[in-house]
Design an enzyme around this catalytic site. Structure first.
Site, mmCIF file in Angstrom:
data_model
loop_
_atom_site.group_PDB
_atom_site.id
_atom_site.type_symbol
_atom_site.label_atom_id
_atom_site.label_comp_id
_atom_site.label_asym_id
_atom_site.label_seq_id
_atom_site.Cartn_x
_atom_site.Cartn_y
_atom_site.Cartn_z
ATOM 1 C CB THR A 72 34.825 47.952 44.245
ATOM 2 O OG1 THR A 72 35.100 46.524 44.455
ATOM 3 C CG2 THR A 72 35.378 48.889 45.507
ATOM 4 C CG HIS A 130 42.630 42.482 46.360
ATOM 5 N ND1 HIS A 130 43.252 43.327 45.337
ATOM 6 C CD2 HIS A 130 42.186 43.103 47.234
ATOM 7 C CE1 HIS A 130 43.210 44.258 46.049
ATOM 8 N NE2 HIS A 130 42.691 44.440 47.245
ATOM 9 C CE LYS A 134 39.203 43.677 44.791
ATOM 10 N NZ LYS A 134 37.864 44.146 45.328
#
Length: 231
Positions: A72, A130, A134
């Protein structure tokens, strides 16, 4: 099936373990500064970093290797990758989250948003949690969930970690080793409605990516997890 792994971090290693257990063979792992020799791979799975995703996907498509990407934070280039795939008559799947449960959650989120769209007394926000490693915020999963809400809302866009009139707030929390938790909350003066998906490990993401790779092999075109799962 012969698989090339693009990105050999935590997710790459989890995919390697589960793919091997399913009878597949990892023929190449490509990490930083590695060459793009695919060693006869039937399909590639990309879980790298945002800065590497476009180069990785492009290399696969140029080499005629179907590619599944769960990286992503690079989606400003998504249309370029779709065009490249079409020009090369290749095969490409991108998903912000490959977990089967999360993709069911995506559909549940859309249905709830549709039900709530005319109930002006409710305001909606989202929280995603998260692990501290990340790199992007909000998560790709949160952005997909936000898009599902905005399709049925008078809010025009989302905003990160703040309140702004006419926009959907996404609160991004980074703590510990949390695999991923996404919570949607509709709140009024008298009550609230909450739906949540909580991942217990990375295995669900990894398994979904492998299932997508199995499905994509020998196909051409651009697809998503809705195609893979028939949702």
């Amino acid at each position: 099936m012969n698989i090339a792994l693009l990105g050999y971090g935590r997710m790459g290693k989890t995919i390697e373990k589960l793919a091997t257990e399913r009878g597949h063979k990892i023929v190449k792992t490509i990490d930083q500064d590695d060459d793009y020799e695919f060693n006869g791979a039937d399909v590639a799975i990309d879980f790298s970093v945002p800065d590497a995703a476009v180069a990785n996907i492009s290399a696969c498509l140029n080499a005629g290797v179907p590619v599944v990407s769960g990286t992503t934070g690079w989606l400003e280039h998504y249309d370029e990758m779709v065009s490249l795939c079409e020009n090369k008559k290749g095969a490409f799947i991108y998903a912000s989250n490959f977990s089967v449960g999360v993709n069911i959650f995506f559909e549940l989120n859309k249905q709830l948003a549709k039900m709530m769209q005319n109930l002006e007394e409710y305001d909606v926000d989202m929280t995603e949690v998260h692990h501290i490693h990340k790199l992007d915020a909000p998560s790709g999963t949160a952005i997909t969930l936000a898009d599902g809400i905005l399709d049925y809302s008078d809010k025009k866009d989302w905003v990160l970690d703040e309140k702004e009139t006419g926009k959907l707030t996404i609160n991004a929390v980074r703590e510990g080793e949390v695999p991923g938790t996404h919570t949607i909350k509709y709140q009024s003066a008298v009550d609230e409605i909450t739906i949540e998906h909580k991942a217990h490990s990375r295995n669900g993401f990894a398994l979904g990516a492998i299932i997508a790779a199995e499905w994509l092999k020998d196909k051409t075109g651009v697809y998503g997890m809705k195609d893979v799962l028939g949702l």
